[in-house]
Scaffold this active site. Structure first.
Site, PDB file in Angstrom:
ATOM      1  N   GLU A 102       0.935  -1.280   0.199  1.00 59.55           N
ATOM      2  CA  GLU A 102      -0.068   0.019  -0.031  1.00 59.55           C
ATOM      3  C   GLU A 102       0.932   1.294  -0.072  1.00 59.55           C
ATOM      4  OE1 GLU A 102      -2.795   0.218   3.293  1.00 59.55           O
ATOM      5  OE2 GLU A 102      -3.118   2.554   3.073  1.00 59.55           O
ATOM      6  N   ARG A 133       0.331  10.233  -0.577  1.00 59.44           N
ATOM      7  CA  ARG A 133       0.535  11.421   0.557  1.00 59.44           C
ATOM      8  C   ARG A 133       1.701  12.133   0.136  1.00 59.44           C
ATOM      9  NH1 ARG A 133       0.068   8.240   6.365  1.00 59.44           N
ATOM     10  NH2 ARG A 133      -1.802   7.239   5.662  1.00 59.44           N
ATOM     11  N   THR A 176      -4.398   5.984   1.199  1.00 60.08           N
ATOM     12  CA  THR A 176      -4.921   7.169   1.470  1.00 60.08           C
ATOM     13  C   THR A 176      -5.817   7.711   0.101  1.00 60.08           C
ATOM     14  OG1 THR A 176      -2.999   7.710   2.515  1.00 60.08           O
ATOM     15  CG2 THR A 176      -3.998   9.646   2.267  1.00 60.08           C
ATOM     16  N   LYS A 184     -11.143  -2.078   6.008  1.00 58.97           N
ATOM     17  CA  LYS A 184     -10.171  -1.683   6.932  1.00 58.97           C
ATOM     18  C   LYS A 184     -10.773  -1.066   8.239  1.00 58.97           C
ATOM     19  CE  LYS A 184      -6.584   2.126   6.825  1.00 58.97           C
ATOM     20  NZ  LYS A 184      -5.435   2.840   5.942  1.00 58.97           N
TER      21      LYS A 184
HETATM   22  C1  3PG Z   1      -1.415   5.417   8.421  1.00 56.94           C
HETATM   23  O1  3PG Z   1      -2.506   5.709   7.882  1.00 56.94           O
HETATM   24  O2  3PG Z   1      -0.373   6.117   8.407  1.00 56.94           O
HETATM   25  C2  3PG Z   1      -1.389   4.081   8.668  1.00 56.94           C
HETATM   26  O3  3PG Z   1      -2.626   3.734   9.308  1.00 56.94           O
HETATM   27  C3  3PG Z   1      -0.481   3.565   9.437  1.00 56.94           C
HETATM   28  O4  3PG Z   1      -0.600   3.745  10.881  1.00 56.94           O
HETATM   29  P1  3PG Z   1       0.569   3.239  11.627  1.00 56.94           P
HETATM   30  O5  3PG Z   1       1.916   4.081  11.302  1.00 56.94           O
HETATM   31  O6  3PG Z   1       0.308   3.499  12.985  1.00 56.94           O
HETATM   32  O7  3PG Z   1       0.743   1.890  11.555  1.00 56.94           O
END
Ligand code: 3PG
Length: 215
Positions: A48, A52, A76, A136
């Protein structure tokens, strides 16, 4: 590999390939391919890449083009336009931090398997209305963690979750032990400092440890 090269993916196939889906943030295009190779070497193929950073789409494109064993997905995804751009870049699946009918509809139309993010019963119901039953749970720890997932086993017994947000090597197993959890997501496989230093061996080791978790 079978999953990487076979026809259309399903959300189920995305969630069951390994116990962990790495949540990846890349700010340098040059890191995309070696990072993907490092994860694949550790047994993690569903990647994934979060939308961002300015290079995220280019990173997805590079992985899709150069790492045949990997399956690049986009994280995202917050709008229909994000879904469209991800598909154009070669993303084979999408992950969203929340759920809207617009994102659900766009992914259906694009044939892009979506793991929609949910944190409430209402969001689960909205996603289910649109045919999504593999979701999710985000942000998992902050939104109720194990207790929330257990509570959802009653009314939403037909839904499977990929908890993400606050999951680490230390607590992943507790989540994976729940009947309604298929896999977990997290950024711990791809620490920013390891990426910056090009420490791919460390990332392969983290991936290996993640694949050894009981899924
Ligand atoms: C995110 O969107 O950054 C993810 O959910 C990852 O979260 P984490 O850094 O707590 O694993």
């Amino acid at each position: 590999m079978a999953v990487a090269n076979a026809g259309p993916l399903t959300p189920h196939a995305v969630m069951t390939d390994a116990p962990v889906i790495p949540v990846i943030v890349l700010s340098d295009l040059a890191h995309a391919v070696p990072l993907a190779r490092a994860l694949v070497a550790g047994g993690i193929r569903m990647l994934e890449v979060t939308l961002r950073t300015p290079v995220a789409l280019a990173c997805i494109e590079a992985i899709a083009r150069e790492v045949a064993e990997a399956v690049a997905g986009a994280g995202t995804v917050r709008s229909a336009a994000d879904a469209q751009a991800a598909a154009m870049a070669g993303a084979r699946f999408a992950v969203s931090p929340g759920y809207t009918h617009a994102v659900g509809k766009a992914c259906h139309e694009l044939g892009l398997p979506l793991l929609p993010g949910v944190a409430t019963g209402g969001e689960i119901m909205a996603a289910q209305e649109d045919g999504y039953t593999e979701l999710k749970f985000f942000p998992a720890l902050q939104a109720g963690g194990l207790a929330m997932l257990k509570a959802w086993q009653g009314p939403f017994g037909d839904v499977k979750f990929c908890p993400t947000g606050g999951i680490t090597a230390a607590n992943a197993a507790e989540f994976l032990a729940l009947a309604n959890v298929v896999c977990v997501g997290g950024s711990w496989l791809t620490p920013a400092d390891a990426i910056a230093q090009g420490d791919w061996a460390r990332i392969t080791q983290l991936a290996r440890e993640a694949t050894a978790l009981k899924g």
